[in-house]
Write an enzyme that holds these catalytic residues in place. Structure first.
Site, PDB file in Angstrom:
ATOM      1  N   LYS A 177      16.467  32.900  -2.582  1.00  0.00           N
ATOM      2  CA  LYS A 177      16.556  34.262  -3.108  1.00  0.00           C
ATOM      3  C   LYS A 177      15.178  34.879  -3.317  1.00  0.00           C
ATOM      4  CE  LYS A 177      19.011  33.238  -6.774  1.00  0.00           C
ATOM      5  NZ  LYS A 177      19.485  31.848  -6.710  1.00  0.00           N
ATOM      6  N   ARG A 219      25.294  36.872 -12.523  1.00  0.00           N
ATOM      7  CA  ARG A 219      25.586  35.464 -12.258  1.00  0.00           C
ATOM      8  C   ARG A 219      26.976  35.087 -12.749  1.00  0.00           C
ATOM      9  NH1 ARG A 219      20.596  33.664 -11.460  1.00  0.00           N
ATOM     10  NH2 ARG A 219      20.017  31.568 -11.874  1.00  0.00           N
ATOM     11  N   ARG A 259       9.270  22.265  -4.383  1.00  0.00           N
ATOM     12  CA  ARG A 259       8.998  23.685  -4.604  1.00  0.00           C
ATOM     13  C   ARG A 259       7.861  23.906  -5.601  1.00  0.00           C
ATOM     14  NH1 ARG A 259      13.644  27.894  -6.324  1.00  0.00           N
ATOM     15  NH2 ARG A 259      13.782  26.753  -8.289  1.00  0.00           N
ATOM     16  N   ARG A 307       8.570  24.043 -11.660  1.00  0.00           N
ATOM     17  CA  ARG A 307       9.426  24.471 -12.762  1.00  0.00           C
ATOM     18  C   ARG A 307       9.992  23.279 -13.514  1.00  0.00           C
ATOM     19  NH1 ARG A 307      13.219  29.073 -10.213  1.00  0.00           N
ATOM     20  NH2 ARG A 307      14.698  27.949 -11.532  1.00  0.00           N
ATOM     21  N   ARG A 361      22.629  22.851 -12.451  1.00  0.00           N
ATOM     22  CA  ARG A 361      22.550  24.263 -12.043  1.00  0.00           C
ATOM     23  C   ARG A 361      23.526  24.555 -10.898  1.00  0.00           C
ATOM     24  NH1 ARG A 361      16.434  24.246 -11.007  1.00  0.00           N
ATOM     25  NH2 ARG A 361      16.745  26.220  -9.943  1.00  0.00           N
TER      26      ARG A 361
HETATM   27  P1  ATP Z   1      16.224  30.004  -7.693  1.00  0.00           P
HETATM   28  O1  ATP Z   1      16.038  28.538  -7.619  1.00  0.00           O
HETATM   29  O2  ATP Z   1      16.559  30.632  -6.367  1.00  0.00           O
HETATM   30  O3  ATP Z   1      15.148  30.715  -8.413  1.00  0.00           O
HETATM   31  P2  ATP Z   1      17.967  29.605  -9.871  1.00  0.00           P
HETATM   32  O4  ATP Z   1      19.334  30.156  -9.974  1.00  0.00           O
HETATM   33  O5  ATP Z   1      17.876  28.175  -9.985  1.00  0.00           O
HETATM   34  O6  ATP Z   1      17.538  30.212  -8.504  1.00  0.00           O
HETATM   35  P3  ATP Z   1      16.517  31.460 -11.516  1.00  0.00           P
HETATM   36  O7  ATP Z   1      17.292  32.613 -10.983  1.00  0.00           O
HETATM   37  O8  ATP Z   1      15.071  31.545 -11.463  1.00  0.00           O
HETATM   38  O9  ATP Z   1      16.884  30.093 -10.863  1.00  0.00           O
HETATM   39  O10 ATP Z   1      17.018  31.221 -13.017  1.00  0.00           O
HETATM   40  C1  ATP Z   1      16.516  30.129 -13.769  1.00  0.00           C
HETATM   41  C2  ATP Z   1      17.385  29.926 -14.987  1.00  0.00           C
HETATM   42  O11 ATP Z   1      17.376  31.117 -15.788  1.00  0.00           O
HETATM   43  C3  ATP Z   1      18.857  29.671 -14.694  1.00  0.00           C
HETATM   44  O12 ATP Z   1      19.123  28.315 -14.426  1.00  0.00           O
HETATM   45  C4  ATP Z   1      19.497  30.152 -16.006  1.00  0.00           C
HETATM   46  O13 ATP Z   1      19.335  29.223 -17.044  1.00  0.00           O
HETATM   47  C5  ATP Z   1      18.674  31.366 -16.360  1.00  0.00           C
HETATM   48  N1  ATP Z   1      19.221  32.602 -15.766  1.00  0.00           N
HETATM   49  C6  ATP Z   1      18.654  33.368 -14.795  1.00  0.00           C
HETATM   50  N2  ATP Z   1      19.418  34.424 -14.495  1.00  0.00           N
HETATM   51  C7  ATP Z   1      20.527  34.324 -15.283  1.00  0.00           C
HETATM   52  C8  ATP Z   1      21.711  35.094 -15.447  1.00  0.00           C
HETATM   53  N3  ATP Z   1      21.930  36.201 -14.724  1.00  0.00           N
HETATM   54  N4  ATP Z   1      22.623  34.678 -16.347  1.00  0.00           N
HETATM   55  C9  ATP Z   1      22.437  33.580 -17.088  1.00  0.00           C
HETATM   56  N5  ATP Z   1      21.346  32.801 -16.987  1.00  0.00           N
HETATM   57  C10 ATP Z   1      20.399  33.162 -16.110  1.00  0.00           C
HETATM   58 MG    MG Z   2      14.652  32.701  -8.226  1.00  0.00          MG
END
Ligand code: ATP
Ligand code: MG
Length: 219
Positions: free
Chosen positions: A19, A93, A127, A160, A171
């Site tokens: 993403k 989400r 990553r 991270r 996740r």
């Molecule tokens: P990516 O690895 O592509 O960045 P991801 O889904 O693992 O995707 P982030 O989008 O960066 O990671 O989000 C990291 C954390 O932040 C999630 O695991 C969650 O705890 C929290 N988070 C982010 N967006 C939301 C949301 N819309 N609703 C609830 N929690 C969220």
């Molecule tokens: Mg992201």
């Protein structure tokens, strides 16, 4: 001058589906504003804001933060960009978040990155992230020009806290249980566009072609 209508897009996909990388390319190519819920939360954790401190344990455990918290945060940030075309990354989400967004505006397109879980697990452990900008690198297929440093600013990259194997599994579970229904939600509205593949470079040309039909690329 041709006035272009405001274009509102969302990008969804499991953690590590690309993403952030795809968003960066869309922003560069089509000039949309980018709002990433994960980047916003990490900025809050880094700055040790009250919200950041409260949410850290939740995030590090691979759970979603509460709907009302994230919805308020994102909808507040959106006020700054509501005159531009934008791309939301990481939000909504859950179906409840999608409904909150719908109360404010409708979404034109939802770009769904469909990447197999096996690929994702391998990716996340290699990553690296430039925290201030959200730029992501992967030591296997998208390494920085200088190891450990951001290409643009030359600042250090980090890994991270939530990219450990156990947290990644959690996740992915959260994604299945809470985010898959969001896909159905947007599919029923007729705005879901799914792009499947194991590599961002393979998926990207399709996304680019799709968006080119809707938007004129930036020179
Ligand atoms: P990516 O690895 O592509 O960045 P991801 O889904 O693992 O995707 P982030 O989008 O960066 O990671 O989000 C990291 C954390 O932040 C999630 O695991 C969650 O705890 C929290 N988070 C982010 N967006 C939301 C949301 N819309 N609703 C609830 N929690 C969220
Ligand atoms: Mg992201």
């Amino acid at each position: 001058m041709v006035l272009q209508r405001i274009f509102r897009a969302v990008i969804v996909g499991p953690p590590g589906s690309g993403k952030g990388t795809v968003s960066g390319r869309i922003v560069k190519r089509f000039g949309l504003m980018h709002l990433s819920s994960g980047d916003l939360l990490r900025a809050n954790m880094k700055a040790k804001t009250e919200l950041g401190l409260l949410m850290k344990s939740c995030i590090d455990q691979g759970q979603l933060v509460p709907d009302d918290v994230i919805s308020r945060l994102i909808l507040t940030e959106m006020r700054n960009i509501d005159q531009s075309s934008w791309l939301l990354d990481g939000f909504p989400r859950t179906v409840s978040q999608a409904e909150s967004l719908d109360n404010v505006c409708s979404v034109d397109t939802v770009i769904n990155l469909d990447v197999p879980y096996q690929t994702i697990k391998q990716r996340l452990t290699s990553r690296w992230l430039h925290l201030p900008s959200g730029r992501v690198y992967n030591i296997d297929f998208n390494p920085p020009k200088i190891a450990g440093l951001d290409d643009v600013t030359r600042e250090p990259l980090i890994q991270r806290d939530d990219d450990t194997p156990e947290t990644v599994t959690r996740r992915l579970k959260a994604y299945e249980n809470q985010t898959q229904p969001v896909l159905e939600y947007y599919r029923s509205k007729g705005v879901l566009e799914t792009f499947s593949g194991t590599e961002t470079n393979e998926i990207w040309p399709h996304i680019q072609a799709f968006l080119s039909k809707k938007l004129s690329p930036q020179n």
